[in-house]
Design a protein around this motif. Structure first.
Motif, PDB file in Angstrom:
ATOM      1  N   LEU A  12      -6.920  -7.105   3.953  1.00 29.60           N
ATOM      2  CA  LEU A  12      -7.061  -6.668   5.334  1.00 29.60           C
ATOM      3  C   LEU A  12      -8.273  -7.326   5.995  1.00 29.60           C
ATOM      4  O   LEU A  12      -8.219  -7.736   7.160  1.00 29.60           O
ATOM      5  N   LEU A  13      -9.373  -7.461   5.264  1.00 24.05           N
ATOM      6  CA  LEU A  13     -10.556  -8.149   5.809  1.00 24.05           C
ATOM      7  C   LEU A  13     -10.270  -9.616   6.068  1.00 24.05           C
ATOM      8  O   LEU A  13     -10.754 -10.188   7.054  1.00 24.05           O
ATOM      9  N   THR A  50      -7.974  -3.933   0.655  1.00 31.54           N
ATOM     10  CA  THR A  50      -9.016  -4.050   1.666  1.00 31.54           C
ATOM     11  C   THR A  50      -9.460  -5.497   1.819  1.00 31.54           C
ATOM     12  O   THR A  50      -9.713  -5.962   2.937  1.00 31.54           O
ATOM     13  N   ASP A  52       0.833  -1.196   0.000  1.00 31.24           N
ATOM     14  CA  ASP A  52       0.000   0.000   0.000  1.00 31.24           C
ATOM     15  C   ASP A  52       0.868   1.245   0.000  1.00 31.24           C
ATOM     16  O   ASP A  52       0.645   2.171  -0.785  1.00 31.24           O
ATOM     17  N   LEU A  87      -6.883  -0.214  -3.983  1.00 32.68           N
ATOM     18  CA  LEU A  87      -7.211  -0.166  -2.561  1.00 32.68           C
ATOM     19  C   LEU A  87      -8.271  -1.203  -2.204  1.00 32.68           C
ATOM     20  O   LEU A  87      -8.293  -1.714  -1.086  1.00 32.68           O
ATOM     21  N   GLY A  88      -9.145  -1.534  -3.155  1.00 30.10           N
ATOM     22  CA  GLY A  88     -10.132  -2.593  -2.920  1.00 30.10           C
ATOM     23  C   GLY A  88      -9.457  -3.937  -2.712  1.00 30.10           C
ATOM     24  O   GLY A  88      -9.850  -4.705  -1.823  1.00 30.10           O
ATOM     25  N   TRP A 112      -8.386  -9.715   9.269  1.00 28.24           N
ATOM     26  CA  TRP A 112      -9.295  -9.442  10.386  1.00 28.24           C
ATOM     27  C   TRP A 112     -10.153 -10.665  10.695  1.00 28.24           C
ATOM     28  O   TRP A 112     -10.367 -11.012  11.852  1.00 28.24           O
TER      29      TRP A 112
END
Length: 123
Positions: free
Chosen positions: A111-112, A108, A76, A104-105, A115
């Motif tokens: 990152l999801l 993301t 990123d 960025l999608g 998480w």
């Protein structure tokens, strides 16, 4: 034809010089270091404590998720900061903005995933 091979000759010469440099460094190290093996020098050293148990250590596989999370943020930073510096210049319009949001999608989604796997919880 000689101009064609000139580039390859330069690369080959640099590779040969690099190999010779490494060989010379190893040779100089072997000649200059003191080599007096004593029983104390041949003992295994672990932070000043005598080794206990076997030499195999298990690594937690879950740490790959931390590396994965680091890669997400490193990628990123590598792509977002240079993009932000040239975005204001002429010729970078809506298409560039859409491309960055697609990028960025993808980040993301990574990152999801991290998480969902529980990497972001401090337990």
């Amino acid at each position: 034809m000689p101009d064609y091979f000139h580039g390859y000759a330069v690369v080959g010469l640099v590779a040969v010089v690099g190999v010779l440099f490494v060989a010379a460094a190893f040779g100089a190290s072997a000649l200059l270091r003191p080599a007096v093996p004593t029983p104390e020098k041949l003992l295994v050293y672990e932070c000043g404590v005598d080794p206990v148990g076997e030499g195999w250590a298990h690594t937690q596989v879950r740490y790959y998720l931390y590396a994965f999370l680091y890669v997400i943020f490193a990628v990123d930073a590598v792509f977002l900061f240079p993009w932000a510096t040239i975005f204001a210049e002429d010729g970078f319009g809506a298409a560039t903005l859409v491309e960055m949001f697609v990028f960025l999608g993808f980040l993301t989604v990574g990152l999801l995933y991290a998480w969902k796997k529980g990497v972001l919880t401090w337990t």
